[in-house]
Motif scaffolding. Structure first.
Motif, mmCIF file in Angstrom:
data_model
loop_
_atom_site.group_PDB
_atom_site.id
_atom_site.type_symbol
_atom_site.label_atom_id
_atom_site.label_comp_id
_atom_site.label_asym_id
_atom_site.label_seq_id
_atom_site.Cartn_x
_atom_site.Cartn_y
_atom_site.Cartn_z
ATOM 1 N N LEU A 182 1.007 -1.077 0.090
ATOM 2 C CA LEU A 182 0.110 -0.041 -0.022
ATOM 3 C C LEU A 182 0.924 1.375 -0.063
ATOM 4 N N TYR A 183 2.067 1.243 0.611
ATOM 5 C CA TYR A 183 2.901 2.487 0.715
ATOM 6 C C TYR A 183 3.518 2.440 -0.641
ATOM 7 N N ARG A 184 3.769 1.452 -1.344
ATOM 8 C CA ARG A 184 4.477 1.493 -2.441
ATOM 9 C C ARG A 184 3.567 2.264 -3.710
ATOM 10 N N ALA A 185 2.261 1.880 -3.561
ATOM 11 C CA ALA A 185 0.889 2.237 -4.308
ATOM 12 C C ALA A 185 0.287 3.516 -3.828
ATOM 13 N N ASN A 186 1.205 4.211 -3.149
ATOM 14 C CA ASN A 186 0.606 5.564 -2.604
ATOM 15 C C ASN A 186 1.264 6.592 -3.770
ATOM 16 N N PHE A 187 0.382 7.032 -4.433
ATOM 17 C CA PHE A 187 1.008 8.214 -5.522
ATOM 18 C C PHE A 187 0.016 9.694 -5.119
ATOM 19 N N ASP A 188 -0.451 9.668 -3.899
ATOM 20 C CA ASP A 188 -1.108 11.019 -3.713
ATOM 21 C C ASP A 188 -0.488 12.267 -3.934
ATOM 22 N N GLY A 189 -0.843 13.176 -4.472
ATOM 23 C CA GLY A 189 -0.305 14.392 -4.866
ATOM 24 C C GLY A 189 1.061 14.422 -5.631
ATOM 25 N N GLU A 190 1.206 13.202 -6.249
ATOM 26 C CA GLU A 190 2.619 12.996 -7.156
ATOM 27 C C GLU A 190 2.515 13.910 -8.522
ATOM 28 N N ILE A 191 3.571 14.553 -8.760
ATOM 29 C CA ILE A 191 3.774 15.307 -10.030
ATOM 30 C C ILE A 191 3.620 14.056 -11.157
ATOM 31 N N ALA A 192 2.611 14.483 -12.224
ATOM 32 C CA ALA A 192 2.400 13.513 -13.097
ATOM 33 C C ALA A 192 3.578 13.752 -14.118
ATOM 34 N N PRO A 193 3.869 12.527 -15.177
ATOM 35 C CA PRO A 193 2.834 11.384 -15.199
ATOM 36 C C PRO A 193 3.432 10.455 -14.052
ATOM 37 N N ILE A 194 2.377 9.586 -13.549
ATOM 38 C CA ILE A 194 2.908 8.716 -12.511
ATOM 39 C C ILE A 194 2.969 7.234 -13.136
ATOM 40 N N SER A 195 4.255 6.563 -12.838
ATOM 41 C CA SER A 195 4.485 5.442 -13.389
ATOM 42 C C SER A 195 4.910 4.358 -12.465
ATOM 43 N N ALA A 196 3.907 3.222 -12.567
ATOM 44 C CA ALA A 196 3.622 2.143 -11.665
ATOM 45 C C ALA A 196 4.648 0.940 -12.190
ATOM 46 N N GLN A 197 5.507 0.671 -11.558
ATOM 47 C CA GLN A 197 6.184 -0.681 -11.995
ATOM 48 C C GLN A 197 5.816 -1.925 -11.251
ATOM 49 N N ILE A 198 5.436 -2.946 -12.071
ATOM 50 C CA ILE A 198 4.701 -4.336 -11.403
ATOM 51 C C ILE A 198 5.835 -5.338 -11.750
#
Length: 347
Positions: free
Chosen positions: A62-78
């Motif tokens: 859940l910490y790793r998937a927290n993008f609240d307020g992040e500057i775009a673009p948001i990139s999530a690695q899986i």
């Protein structure tokens, strides 16, 4: 916004967009990504998040998937090895706010490779293709790939993997100039990154051993890569992005930051970590960052031994401030420290 437009914005002509933050497990959390972007990084990829849905709701995930307020673009690695699980993980991250999904085929860690994930996937090119095809078709956002030259030295298969990635619809390829066998030893090789750039039309991001403004320019010039990716060298040194951007623009090197700026950056970083993780985890996660920021400074080893014993965030921030204030009182400077830091980061 279309897939192509998202990627096009990442690779505009500005210098900053050429400098990326590498995804590093246990490091590239939201506070670190935000700090690196503040200092000029054009893009940052999250820590890898497992595709195993049974672990998706753990505290760490859940910490790793927290993008609240992040500057775009948001990139999530899986990360994972099952195409359908990875596709589901991609859809989950898009629903969670990700505008780009990045697939990890580069992590060399034993616990990851033992599950045929990360760089271990490079041993099975058919599985690589199935994963790329399945994930790209599962989401309406750009999918990128982070990988290595191959699994074993002498058996580098990155040219075939790169062509497969482009044919599957991967929008950009980040390439670490080592095999899995190398781990982080030996020297990153840029020759195959150069070859990859010649044979594919999607953007290529060069990664590995980029630890100074001069090295950044060298790698961009030699590989003709569209961007570079900075990992370990930015640990405790987020101003490296500012230094690289300035050098690429002007050909001149910025002076090392003053001790007072290092103190203020570190204390600000600690504050963000405490707020993000809370009292218990914040104090413990901050320790490694404090160690990186202070490596090579006067009497830093003695300071770290004391700091490791502190069990609460208020006292931890206090001992950090006291240490830096003592350095300031005795007139210590940073100009002779940066070289030592880089050597320690890349033995």
């Amino acid at each position: 916004m279309s897939k192509n437009n998202v990627i096009r914005e990442l690779f505009d002509r500005s210098i900053d967009k050429k400098i990326w933050v590498a995804p590093m497990a246990g490091v590239t959390d939201r506070p670190f990504r935000t700090l690196c972007k503040y200092f000029g990084a054009g893009h940052a990829v999250s820590e890898m998040m497992t595709a195993d849905k049974t672990l998706r709701m753990t505290k760490k995930s859940l910490y790793r998937a927290n993008f609240d307020g992040e500057i775009a673009p948001i990139s999530a690695q899986i990360a994972g090895s099952d195409p359908l699980e990875l596709a589901e993980a991609a859809r989950y991250q898009v629903a969670n706010g990700a505008q780009i999904v990045d697939i990890n085929m580069g992590c060399p860690a034993k616990k990851v490779c033992n599950k045929l994930a990360g760089s271990a996937l490079l041993k099975d090119e058919d599985l690589v293709k199935r994963i790329l095809d399945t994930v790209v078709n599962a989401v309406d956002v750009p999918v990128t790939l982070k990988t290595r030259l191959g699994f074993l030295n002498g058996h580098e298969n990155i040219l075939r993997v790169a062509e497969c990635a482009e044919n599957s619809g991967i929008q950009a390829l980040a390439l670490h100039g080592r095999t899995r066998e190398d781990m982080y030893l030996n020297t990153a090789r840029y020759d195959l990154i150069t070859e990859v750039k010649k044979i594919i039309n999607i953007p290529v991001i060069a990664n590995g051993d980029i630890d100074s403004p001069e090295k950044a320019k060298y790698v961009l010039d030699v590989t003709k890569a569209d961007a570079i990716m900075i990992g370990r060298a930015a640990q405790g040194r987020p101003w490296l992005f500012r230094e690289i951007a300035h050098y690429l623009r002007t050909g001149e090197k910025l002076a090392a930051p003053e001790i007072i700026e290092v103190r203020d950056v570190l204390l600000g970083h600690l504050s963000e970590l405490y707020e993000f993780y809370g009292e218990y985890s914040g104090c413990r996660i901050a320790r490694k960052h404090i160690a990186w920021y202070t490596k090579g400074l006067h009497s830093s080893n003695e300071f770290r031994q004391r700091m490791y014993k502190v069990e609460n965030t208020a006292q931890q921030a206090q001992v950090v401030a006291q240490y830096f204030n003592q350095l300031l009182e005795h007139g210590h400077i940073m100009s002779d420290i940066q070289i030592e830091q880089v050597d320690l980061l890349n033995p």
